[in-house]
Design a protein around this motif. Structure first.
Motif, PDB file in Angstrom:
ATOM      1  N   GLN A 199       6.158   2.647  -6.747  1.00  0.00           N
ATOM      2  CA  GLN A 199       6.114   1.445  -5.926  1.00  0.00           C
ATOM      3  C   GLN A 199       6.518   0.237  -6.742  1.00  0.00           C
ATOM      4  N   GLU A 211       9.707   2.227  -2.374  1.00  0.00           N
ATOM      5  CA  GLU A 211       8.855   3.376  -2.684  1.00  0.00           C
ATOM      6  C   GLU A 211       9.748   4.591  -2.821  1.00  0.00           C
ATOM      7  N   ASN A 232       6.518   8.371  -4.902  1.00  0.00           N
ATOM      8  CA  ASN A 232       5.575   7.278  -4.694  1.00  0.00           C
ATOM      9  C   ASN A 232       5.596   6.212  -5.785  1.00  0.00           C
ATOM     10  N   GLY A 276      -2.420   4.880  -5.911  1.00  0.00           N
ATOM     11  CA  GLY A 276      -1.281   3.988  -5.789  1.00  0.00           C
ATOM     12  C   GLY A 276      -1.631   2.660  -5.162  1.00  0.00           C
ATOM     13  N   ASP A 295       0.847  -1.193   0.000  1.00  0.00           N
ATOM     14  CA  ASP A 295       0.000   0.000   0.000  1.00  0.00           C
ATOM     15  C   ASP A 295       0.882   1.243   0.000  1.00  0.00           C
ATOM     16  N   ARG A 296       0.361   2.306  -0.562  1.00  0.00           N
ATOM     17  CA  ARG A 296       1.095   3.573  -0.547  1.00  0.00           C
ATOM     18  C   ARG A 296       1.226   4.039   0.900  1.00  0.00           C
TER      19      ARG A 296
END
Length: 185
Positions: free
Chosen positions: A119, A113, A117, A92, A79-80
């Motif tokens: 990923q 990350e 952002n 994201g 997850d962001r």
């Protein structure tokens, strides 16, 4: 008459690539997973994916795995970290459904990350095929080609050159930028 789920499956931008040594791998950008989980589970069942990578899940750490689970599949997610606040804005997240018959472990570069952002989730598959799977989400207009090249170069240098690698996701960069061409040369 088509059901809403069937219409949603057709609407989703799903890419089912060729099988890799008999392994069926796909990618879909959901732009928010939770309201589409029923559709995703139907998509997995309909296409008989061994692995389905998902980008732009928009999940946050408080979202429990049980609410997005798919029967007979393991779940790996990233997850962001800013949970939609601060630099980069909302969105994201990457996720991978892996059929329980596929053996794997997270790679040494499991989650990365970047400042914008970007990923990256890397998974090392061991059965039925020896393969490094890399799932990328790079936000649009992030202007972080340099960061993306550094992440990918780091991953490529650490891997066994005799192993196959599959890089999928929502990259949002100009593919023919000289920096990216060097990364894959």
């Amino acid at each position: 008459m088509q059901t809403n789920v069937e219409e949603e499956i057709r609407r989703l931008s799903c890419h089912q690539g060729p099988s890799v040594d008999g392994l069926c791998i796909g990618h879909v950008n959901t732009m928010t997973l939770k309201p589409k989980i029923t559709t995703i589970c139907c998509l997995i069942k309909h296409h008989r994916f061994d692995i389905l990578a998902i980008t732009e899940t928009n999940l946050v750490s408080k979202d429990r795995d049980a609410t997005i689970a798919a029967e007979h599949y393991n779940l790996e997610r990233f997850d962001r970290s800013n949970n939609g606040k601060g630099r980069g804005g909302p969105g994201g997240g990457v996720l991978c459904y892996i059929h329980k018959g596929v053996n794997y472990h997270k790679s040494s570069v499991t989650k990365s990350e970047g400042a914008n952002n970007t990923q990256l989730l890397a998974i090392h598959l061991t059965y039925p095929v020896d393969l490094d799977l890399v799932i990328i989400y790079n936000p649009p207009k992030s202007r972080c080609e340099k960061q993306l090249v550094m992440l990918l170069t780091s991953l490529l240098w650490r891997r066994d050159p005799s192993r196959h690698i599959l890089i999928i996701g929502d990259v949002n960069v100009k593919y023919f930028e000289p920096k990216l061409k060097r990364c894959f040369s």
